[in-house]
Write a protein that holds these residues in place. Structure first.
Motif, PDB file in Angstrom:
ATOM      1  N   VAL A 102      47.436  29.008  47.468  1.00  9.02           N
ATOM      2  CA  VAL A 102      46.394  29.635  46.659  1.00  9.02           C
ATOM      3  C   VAL A 102      46.636  29.137  45.239  1.00  9.02           C
ATOM      4  CG1 VAL A 102      45.475  31.819  45.848  1.00  9.02           C
ATOM      5  CG2 VAL A 102      46.327  31.638  48.186  1.00  9.02           C
ATOM      6  N   TRP A 103      45.801  28.205  44.802  1.00 10.82           N
ATOM      7  CA  TRP A 103      46.056  27.500  43.557  1.00 10.82           C
ATOM      8  C   TRP A 103      45.257  28.084  42.401  1.00 10.82           C
ATOM      9  CZ3 TRP A 103      45.229  22.265  46.459  1.00 10.82           C
ATOM     10  CH2 TRP A 103      46.292  22.064  47.341  1.00 10.82           C
ATOM     11  N   SER A 104      44.867  27.239  41.475  1.00  9.69           N
ATOM     12  CA  SER A 104      44.189  27.672  40.248  1.00  9.69           C
ATOM     13  C   SER A 104      42.899  28.412  40.532  1.00  9.69           C
ATOM     14  CB  SER A 104      43.869  26.459  39.368  1.00  9.69           C
ATOM     15  OG  SER A 104      45.054  25.832  38.984  1.00  9.69           O
ATOM     16  N   GLY A 105      42.519  29.228  39.584  1.00  7.03           N
ATOM     17  CA  GLY A 105      41.279  29.973  39.690  1.00  7.03           C
ATOM     18  C   GLY A 105      41.092  30.847  38.472  1.00  7.03           C
ATOM     19  N   SER A 106      40.212  31.817  38.605  1.00  7.47           N
ATOM     20  CA  SER A 106      39.957  32.744  37.501  1.00  7.47           C
ATOM     21  C   SER A 106      39.487  34.073  38.049  1.00  7.47           C
ATOM     22  CB  SER A 106      38.917  32.166  36.535  1.00  7.47           C
ATOM     23  OG  SER A 106      37.704  31.940  37.214  1.00  7.47           O
ATOM     24  N   ALA A 107      39.678  35.106  37.246  1.00 10.59           N
ATOM     25  CA  ALA A 107      39.216  36.449  37.585  1.00 10.59           C
ATOM     26  C   ALA A 107      38.315  36.925  36.463  1.00 10.59           C
ATOM     27  CB  ALA A 107      40.407  37.391  37.750  1.00 10.59           C
ATOM     28  N   THR A 108      37.251  37.591  36.830  1.00 13.18           N
ATOM     29  CA  THR A 108      36.316  38.086  35.821  1.00 13.18           C
ATOM     30  C   THR A 108      35.581  39.293  36.380  1.00 13.18           C
ATOM     31  OG1 THR A 108      34.587  37.428  34.260  1.00 13.18           O
ATOM     32  CG2 THR A 108      34.364  36.634  36.521  1.00 13.18           C
ATOM     33  N   ASN A 109      34.860  39.972  35.508  1.00 14.01           N
ATOM     34  CA  ASN A 109      34.027  41.087  35.937  1.00 14.01           C
ATOM     35  C   ASN A 109      32.623  40.566  36.188  1.00 14.01           C
ATOM     36  OD1 ASN A 109      36.209  42.776  35.539  1.00 14.01           O
ATOM     37  ND2 ASN A 109      35.625  43.266  33.454  1.00 14.01           N
ATOM     38  N   GLY A 110      32.079  40.940  37.330  1.00 17.81           N
ATOM     39  CA  GLY A 110      30.757  40.476  37.718  1.00 17.81           C
ATOM     40  C   GLY A 110      29.703  41.542  37.506  1.00 17.81           C
ATOM     41  N   PRO A 111      28.615  41.441  38.263  1.00 20.78           N
ATOM     42  CA  PRO A 111      27.549  42.440  38.163  1.00 20.78           C
ATOM     43  C   PRO A 111      28.100  43.851  38.395  1.00 20.78           C
ATOM     44  CG  PRO A 111      26.850  40.577  39.491  1.00 20.78           C
ATOM     45  CD  PRO A 111      28.325  40.388  39.219  1.00 20.78           C
ATOM     46  N   ASP A 112      27.575  44.790  37.671  1.00 24.81           N
ATOM     47  CA  ASP A 112      28.012  46.191  37.741  1.00 24.81           C
ATOM     48  C   ASP A 112      29.481  46.347  37.383  1.00 24.81           C
ATOM     49  OD1 ASP A 112      25.427  47.018  38.553  1.00 24.81           O
ATOM     50  OD2 ASP A 112      25.918  46.515  40.632  1.00 24.81           O
ATOM     51  N   ASP A 113      30.038  45.398  36.641  1.00 26.28           N
ATOM     52  CA  ASP A 113      31.425  45.413  36.172  1.00 26.28           C
ATOM     53  C   ASP A 113      32.451  45.370  37.311  1.00 26.28           C
ATOM     54  OD1 ASP A 113      33.108  45.300  33.906  1.00 26.28           O
ATOM     55  OD2 ASP A 113      33.627  47.414  34.149  1.00 26.28           O
ATOM     56  N   VAL A 114      32.055  44.954  38.502  1.00 26.87           N
ATOM     57  CA  VAL A 114      32.989  44.826  39.618  1.00 26.87           C
ATOM     58  C   VAL A 114      33.666  43.460  39.522  1.00 26.87           C
ATOM     59  CG1 VAL A 114      33.218  44.725  42.130  1.00 26.87           C
ATOM     60  CG2 VAL A 114      31.660  46.373  41.088  1.00 26.87           C
ATOM     61  N   PRO A 115      35.004  43.426  39.507  1.00 29.36           N
ATOM     62  CA  PRO A 115      35.707  42.156  39.347  1.00 29.36           C
ATOM     63  C   PRO A 115      35.673  41.300  40.613  1.00 29.36           C
ATOM     64  CG  PRO A 115      37.280  43.932  39.559  1.00 29.36           C
ATOM     65  CD  PRO A 115      35.926  44.551  39.560  1.00 29.36           C
ATOM     66  N   PHE A 116      35.899  40.019  40.418  1.00 29.72           N
ATOM     67  CA  PHE A 116      36.067  39.103  41.545  1.00 29.72           C
ATOM     68  C   PHE A 116      36.947  37.951  41.105  1.00 29.72           C
ATOM     69  CE2 PHE A 116      32.244  37.660  39.408  1.00 29.72           C
ATOM     70  CZ  PHE A 116      32.351  36.280  39.407  1.00 29.72           C
ATOM     71  N   ILE A 117      37.530  37.273  42.084  1.00 30.60           N
ATOM     72  CA  ILE A 117      38.392  36.121  41.849  1.00 30.60           C
ATOM     73  C   ILE A 117      37.757  34.907  42.506  1.00 30.60           C
ATOM     74  CG2 ILE A 117      40.598  35.049  42.490  1.00 30.60           C
ATOM     75  CD1 ILE A 117      41.874  37.819  42.329  1.00 30.60           C
ATOM     76  N   LEU A 118      37.684  33.806  41.787  1.00 29.34           N
ATOM     77  CA  LEU A 118      37.342  32.503  42.350  1.00 29.34           C
ATOM     78  C   LEU A 118      38.602  31.664  42.291  1.00 29.34           C
ATOM     79  CD1 LEU A 118      33.893  31.834  40.663  1.00 29.34           C
ATOM     80  CD2 LEU A 118      34.321  32.596  43.000  1.00 29.34           C
ATOM     81  N   TYR A 119      38.962  31.004  43.388  1.00 26.90           N
ATOM     82  CA  TYR A 119      40.207  30.246  43.392  1.00 26.90           C
ATOM     83  C   TYR A 119      40.098  29.024  44.291  1.00 26.90           C
ATOM     84  CZ  TYR A 119      41.363  32.071  48.021  1.00 26.90           C
ATOM     85  OH  TYR A 119      41.344  32.364  49.359  1.00 26.90           O
ATOM     86  N   THR A 120      40.988  28.076  44.038  1.00 20.64           N
ATOM     87  CA  THR A 120      41.086  26.876  44.858  1.00 20.64           C
ATOM     88  C   THR A 120      42.188  27.092  45.888  1.00 20.64           C
ATOM     89  OG1 THR A 120      40.387  25.479  43.029  1.00 20.64           O
ATOM     90  CG2 THR A 120      41.558  24.396  44.831  1.00 20.64           C
TER      91      THR A 120
END
Length: 123
Positions: A54-72
């Motif tokens: 599970v390599w690089s990626g980012s975490a952020t808050n999405g719609p309705d302030d629900v977080p998600f992670i995108l990763y390589t």
């Protein structure tokens, strides 16, 4: 990432040793960026599309302030050595301010490797 009163820090981590292999995402939280509480790993290499890490990626808050992670993720599943895959994870319980458990979405891979029409040659 800031969520429900906590700063969340995610980092590449091998729980077995300070060497390459078993690359996971560690997770720590803080209320003031001075003292950190280390939690269980957020992501582990446990699916065919990220079994090599599970390599690089980012975490952020999405719609309705629900977080998600995108990763390589890294995989050998398709026969391409160390193929990179683009994947997504969401909190199992968005009401948990510590976000202790993350689940990988059923739609992974969210971006597939393009077919190499030109086999390494430019058109």
């Amino acid at each position: 990432m800031y969520y429900k009163g906590y700063y969340h820090l995610f980092y590449q981590y091998n729980p077995d040793a300070a060497v390459w292999g078993h690359i996971a995402w560690g997770h720590a939280v803080s209320t003031a960026l001075m003292h950190w509480l280390y939690l269980e790993n957020a992501l582990e290499p446990d699916q065919w599309y990220d079994d090599m890490g599970v390599w690089s990626g980012s975490a952020t808050n999405g719609p309705d302030d629900v977080p998600f992670i995108l990763y390589t993720g890294g995989s050998n599943e398709t026969g391409h050595c160390n193929e990179q895959t683009q994947n997504m994870a969401v909190p199992a319980d968005p009401e948990d301010p510590l976000l202790r458990k993350w689940v990988k979405v059923k739609q992974n891979l969210i971006v597939k490797r393009p077919e190499l029409e030109f086999q390494g040659r430019l058109p």
